[in-house]
Write an enzyme that holds these catalytic residues in place. Structure first.
Site, PDB file in Angstrom:
ATOM      1  N   GLY A  26       0.806  -1.210   0.000  1.00  0.00           N
ATOM      2  CA  GLY A  26       0.000   0.000   0.000  1.00  0.00           C
ATOM      3  C   GLY A  26       0.841   1.263   0.000  1.00  0.00           C
ATOM      4  N   ASN A  28       1.641   3.436  -2.482  1.00  0.00           N
ATOM      5  CA  ASN A  28       1.489   4.437  -3.527  1.00  0.00           C
ATOM      6  C   ASN A  28       0.971   5.775  -3.001  1.00  0.00           C
ATOM      7  OD1 ASN A  28      -1.079   2.637  -3.504  1.00  0.00           O
ATOM      8  ND2 ASN A  28      -1.779   4.559  -4.403  1.00  0.00           N
ATOM      9  N   THR A  29       0.493   5.792  -1.760  1.00  0.00           N
ATOM     10  CA  THR A  29      -0.059   7.032  -1.215  1.00  0.00           C
ATOM     11  C   THR A  29       0.000   7.017   0.303  1.00  0.00           C
ATOM     12  OG1 THR A  29      -1.999   8.518  -1.305  1.00  0.00           O
ATOM     13  CG2 THR A  29      -2.422   6.165  -1.031  1.00  0.00           C
ATOM     14  N   GLY A  30      -0.247   8.161   0.913  1.00  0.00           N
ATOM     15  CA  GLY A  30      -0.389   8.254   2.362  1.00  0.00           C
ATOM     16  C   GLY A  30       0.786   7.766   3.164  1.00  0.00           C
ATOM     17  N   ILE A  31       0.500   7.040   4.232  1.00  0.00           N
ATOM     18  CA  ILE A  31       1.524   6.569   5.158  1.00  0.00           C
ATOM     19  C   ILE A  31       2.498   5.618   4.482  1.00  0.00           C
ATOM     20  CG2 ILE A  31       1.903   5.252   7.279  1.00  0.00           C
ATOM     21  CD1 ILE A  31      -0.842   6.329   8.230  1.00  0.00           C
ATOM     22  N   GLY A  32       1.987   4.742   3.627  1.00  0.00           N
ATOM     23  CA  GLY A  32       2.859   3.800   2.944  1.00  0.00           C
ATOM     24  C   GLY A  32       3.868   4.496   2.047  1.00  0.00           C
ATOM     25  N   SER A 155      -3.906  -0.361  14.472  1.00  0.00           N
ATOM     26  CA  SER A 155      -4.622   0.904  14.696  1.00  0.00           C
ATOM     27  C   SER A 155      -5.043   1.006  16.151  1.00  0.00           C
ATOM     28  CB  SER A 155      -5.866   0.951  13.795  1.00  0.00           C
ATOM     29  OG  SER A 155      -6.779   1.945  14.215  1.00  0.00           O
ATOM     30  N   TYR A 180     -13.689  -3.390  10.854  1.00  0.00           N
ATOM     31  CA  TYR A 180     -12.365  -2.765  10.870  1.00  0.00           C
ATOM     32  C   TYR A 180     -11.645  -3.022  12.182  1.00  0.00           C
ATOM     33  CZ  TYR A 180      -8.709   0.751  10.540  1.00  0.00           C
ATOM     34  OH  TYR A 180      -7.483   1.388  10.522  1.00  0.00           O
TER      35      TYR A 180
END
Length: 321
Positions: A26, A28-32, A155, A180
């Site tokens: 994951g 490609n964006t954000g935290i990753g 989380s 979740y």
């Protein structure tokens, strides 16, 4: 509760990573993306394992533009599909005989009930079953490397979670929050059980968990409108106490991956009472996450559902006392 009294941990603490190879799901964006970028800035070869190949390619281009001497690869990986997981693992094994770091960062939540092509509830599949299978299929590439680590991102929501063994896929009643929270609790239970098995088998690899706090990313793009609105950058002056930038949020997984003081079975994230924001420290997870019998039961059920058995000695599978 914070278990570490060390000074604030920042990117300046990251040791050199040259010669090391890290897989980040994951990414490609954000935290990753920020995690991959930080590791690339410190010399690591990074592999962006993402569902969308085009977005992964753009992320790789962005990292190499920012870090000109970096080495960045991409890997198409859809954690909601066991066929994709197996294909990605096969390609990764063919191209990389050794791996130093696996950071299971990818995750998500579906507000509406959906099932994967394998018949699994999508949130549980993406957050737990897919990472469980992917880790097991490439673990031997980590076992060959002293000091290697598997970092799984959980989380703060895990504290409200429970493992619904009687209905893991919520076929009777679906609430996206329950799905979740279950998945994020499963991330921690997986980490602790994997750590126990690695230690029992004498492996040089350790398993560590992390959580980013509340980060302002694209994670909530499918969430109800009020949540999407609050996550917009324009509201950061209002929500500064509730959400932090992906750059700071990424530090928890990075610390878990590279800090030489980190030990297997530990958990890192923003400290403080709510653990919403802040630089990472060692923290404690819920009592439910430490129930050994439930960890073992979840592991065995995950093996059954995915068909993936880990390449560890049999004595590591003995039920904990």
């Amino acid at each position: 509760m914070t278990l570490s009294t060390r000074r604030r941990w920042t990117s300046a603490e990251i040791p050199g990573q040259r010669g090391r190879t890290a897989v980040i799901t994951g990414a490609n964006t954000g935290i990753g993306f920020e995690t991959a970028k930080l590791l690339a800035e410190h010399g690591a070869t990074v592999i962006l394992a993402c569902r969308n190949a085009d977005k992964a390619a753009k992320a790789a281009t962005a990292i190499t533009a920012s870090v000109p001497d970096s080495t960045v690869h991409t890997l198409q990986l859809d954690l909601a599909s066991l066929a994709s997981v197996r294909s990605a693992a096969e390609r990764l094994r063919a191209e990389h005989p050794r791996l130093d770091l696996l950071i299971n960062n990818a995750g998500g939540v579906r507000p509406r009930y959906t099932v994967t092509e394998d018949g699994f509830e999508s949130t549980f599949a993406t957050n737990h079953l897919g990472p469980f299978a992917f880790t097991g299929l490439i673990l031997d590439r980590l076992l060959a490397v002293p000091g290697s680590r598997v970092v799984t991102v959980s989380s703060i929501g895990h504290r409200r979670g429970a493992i619904h063994f009687e209905d893991l896929h919520f076929t009777r009643r679906y609430r996206y929050t329950h799905a979740y929270f279950q998945a994020k609790l499963a991330n921690l239970m997986f980490t602790y059980e994997l750590h126990r098995r690695l230690a029992a088998s004498g492996a040089p690899t350790v398993a560590v968990a992390a959580h980013p706090g509340n980060a302002r990313t694209e994670f909530g793009r499918e969430m109800p409108l009020p949540v999407r609105v609050l996550m917009r950058p324009r509201f950061r002056m209002i929500t500064w106490w509730l959400m932090q930038s992906p750059q700071v949020a990424a530090l928890a997984a990075v610390r878990a991956a590279v800090d030489p003081d980190v030990r297997g079975g530990e958990y890192y994230g923003p400290p403080g009472r709510a653990q919403f924001t802040g630089h990472p420290a060692r923290v404690e997870s819920s009592a439910a996450s430490h129930v050994a019998a439930a960890q073992l039961r979840l592991w065995q059920e995950s093996e059954r559902l995915t068909g993936v058995a880990y390449p560890l000695s049999e004595r590591a599978r003995v039920a904990p006392s």
